[in-house]
Write a protein that holds these residues in place. Structure first.
Motif, short mmCIF file in Angstrom:
data_model
loop_
_atom_site.label_atom_id
_atom_site.label_comp_id
_atom_site.label_asym_id
_atom_site.label_seq_id
_atom_site.Cartn_x
_atom_site.Cartn_y
_atom_site.Cartn_z
N ALA A 24 0.83 -1.21 0.00
CA ALA A 24 0.00 0.00 0.00
C ALA A 24 0.87 1.26 0.00
O ALA A 24 0.55 2.24 -0.68
CB ALA A 24 -0.94 -0.01 1.19
N HIS A 25 1.95 1.24 0.75
CA HIS A 25 2.84 2.41 0.77
C HIS A 25 3.47 2.64 -0.60
O HIS A 25 3.53 3.78 -1.07
CB HIS A 25 3.92 2.25 1.84
CG HIS A 25 4.82 3.43 1.92
ND1 HIS A 25 4.39 4.68 2.29
CD2 HIS A 25 6.14 3.55 1.65
CE1 HIS A 25 5.40 5.53 2.25
NE2 HIS A 25 6.48 4.87 1.86
N ARG A 26 3.92 1.57 -1.24
CA ARG A 26 4.50 1.73 -2.59
C ARG A 26 3.48 2.30 -3.56
O ARG A 26 3.80 3.15 -4.40
CB ARG A 26 5.04 0.39 -3.08
CG ARG A 26 6.35 0.00 -2.45
CD ARG A 26 7.06 -1.14 -3.19
NE ARG A 26 6.24 -2.34 -3.34
CZ ARG A 26 6.20 -3.34 -2.47
NH1 ARG A 26 6.92 -3.31 -1.36
NH2 ARG A 26 5.43 -4.40 -2.70
N LYS A 81 -5.97 9.80 -7.87
CA LYS A 81 -6.78 8.87 -7.08
C LYS A 81 -7.11 7.63 -7.90
O LYS A 81 -7.02 6.50 -7.40
CB LYS A 81 -8.06 9.54 -6.61
CG LYS A 81 -7.86 10.57 -5.53
CD LYS A 81 -9.19 11.17 -5.13
CE LYS A 81 -9.05 12.27 -4.12
NZ LYS A 81 -10.33 12.89 -3.79
N LEU A 82 -7.50 7.82 -9.15
CA LEU A 82 -7.82 6.67 -10.00
C LEU A 82 -6.60 5.78 -10.20
O LEU A 82 -6.70 4.55 -10.18
CB LEU A 82 -8.38 7.15 -11.34
CG LEU A 82 -9.72 7.89 -11.26
CD1 LEU A 82 -10.12 8.40 -12.64
CD2 LEU A 82 -10.80 7.03 -10.66
N ALA A 83 -5.43 6.40 -10.37
CA ALA A 83 -4.19 5.63 -10.51
C ALA A 83 -3.91 4.87 -9.22
O ALA A 83 -3.47 3.70 -9.26
CB ALA A 83 -3.03 6.56 -10.84
N PHE A 84 -4.17 5.49 -8.09
CA PHE A 84 -3.94 4.81 -6.80
C PHE A 84 -4.83 3.58 -6.66
O PHE A 84 -4.36 2.51 -6.28
CB PHE A 84 -4.17 5.78 -5.64
CG PHE A 84 -4.07 5.12 -4.30
CD1 PHE A 84 -2.84 4.69 -3.81
CD2 PHE A 84 -5.20 4.92 -3.52
CE1 PHE A 84 -2.74 4.07 -2.56
CE2 PHE A 84 -5.11 4.30 -2.27
CZ PHE A 84 -3.88 3.88 -1.81
N TYR A 85 -6.12 3.73 -6.96
CA TYR A 85 -7.03 2.58 -6.86
C TYR A 85 -6.51 1.41 -7.70
O TYR A 85 -6.45 0.27 -7.25
CB TYR A 85 -8.44 2.93 -7.34
CG TYR A 85 -9.13 4.05 -6.61
CD1 TYR A 85 -8.97 4.27 -5.25
CD2 TYR A 85 -9.97 4.91 -7.30
CE1 TYR A 85 -9.62 5.30 -4.59
CE2 TYR A 85 -10.64 5.95 -6.65
CZ TYR A 85 -10.46 6.13 -5.30
OH TYR A 85 -11.11 7.16 -4.67
N GLU A 86 -6.16 1.71 -8.94
CA GLU A 86 -5.71 0.66 -9.87
C GLU A 86 -4.38 0.07 -9.43
O GLU A 86 -4.20 -1.16 -9.41
CB GLU A 86 -5.61 1.24 -11.28
CG GLU A 86 -5.30 0.20 -12.32
CD GLU A 86 -5.33 0.77 -13.73
OE1 GLU A 86 -4.73 0.13 -14.61
OE2 GLU A 86 -5.93 1.83 -13.96
N THR A 87 -3.43 0.92 -9.07
CA THR A 87 -2.11 0.44 -8.66
C THR A 87 -2.21 -0.40 -7.39
O THR A 87 -1.61 -1.47 -7.28
CB THR A 87 -1.16 1.63 -8.42
OG1 THR A 87 -1.05 2.37 -9.64
CG2 THR A 87 0.21 1.19 -7.98
N LEU A 88 -2.98 0.09 -6.43
CA LEU A 88 -3.15 -0.64 -5.18
C LEU A 88 -3.75 -2.01 -5.41
O LEU A 88 -3.22 -3.02 -4.94
CB LEU A 88 -4.04 0.17 -4.22
CG LEU A 88 -4.37 -0.51 -2.89
CD1 LEU A 88 -3.13 -0.65 -2.03
CD2 LEU A 88 -5.46 0.27 -2.16
N CYS A 89 -4.85 -2.08 -6.14
CA CYS A 89 -5.51 -3.37 -6.37
C CYS A 89 -4.62 -4.33 -7.14
O CYS A 89 -4.55 -5.52 -6.80
CB CYS A 89 -6.84 -3.16 -7.09
SG CYS A 89 -8.13 -2.56 -6.00
N GLY A 90 -3.92 -3.83 -8.14
CA GLY A 90 -3.02 -4.70 -8.90
C GLY A 90 -1.90 -5.25 -8.04
O GLY A 90 -1.56 -6.44 -8.12
#
Length: 129
Positions: A24-26, A81-90
């Protein structure tokens, strides 16, 4: 800053929790370009009967690996925010074997005057940050 508050069902190992927090931090560093040492995380584990998260009618199958992540932050652009959602889930799917269906995120925004990192000062306002 941002402050990340993790809500999980009890039962994960220390290693699983460490990996989840690191992932999550990354994702935060990558998506919001915050400094590496800008890490503020609180993890709370709940009894299974004390954490309920349905799917708002989206047909998302939830499991015992469900994560509710609250993020408190200064305003961020929609694209970040959209990038965070996608990056986090992936990353959680790849590194923590978590389904994206088990990841729920909510942002709460505040402003520079709402943060003091210590010494009784608002570092964003004083220019220290």
């Amino acid at each position: 800053m941002p402050l990340m508050k993790f809500h999980l069902v009890k039962g994960r190992s220390t290693e699983e929790i460490d990996r989840l927090l690191d992932v999550a931090h990354r994702a935060m560093v990558s998506s919001f370009k915050v400094p590496e040492r800008d890490r503020y995380q609180i993890l709370t584990e709940h009894e299974p009967s004390h954490l309920r998260a349905l799917d708002t009618g989206l047909d998302l199958p939830r499991t015992s690996k469900f994560l509710l992540l609250e993020v408190v932050s200064r305003p961020r652009p929609r694209a970040e925010k959209l990038a965070f959602y996608e990056t986090l889930c992936g990353a959680l799917e790849g590194d923590c074997d978590m389904s994206p269906d088990d990841v729920m995120v909510s942002f709460t925004q505040n402003s520079d005057e709402d943060w003091s990192f210590g010494r009784g000062r608002a570092q964003f306002l004083t220019g220290e940050l």
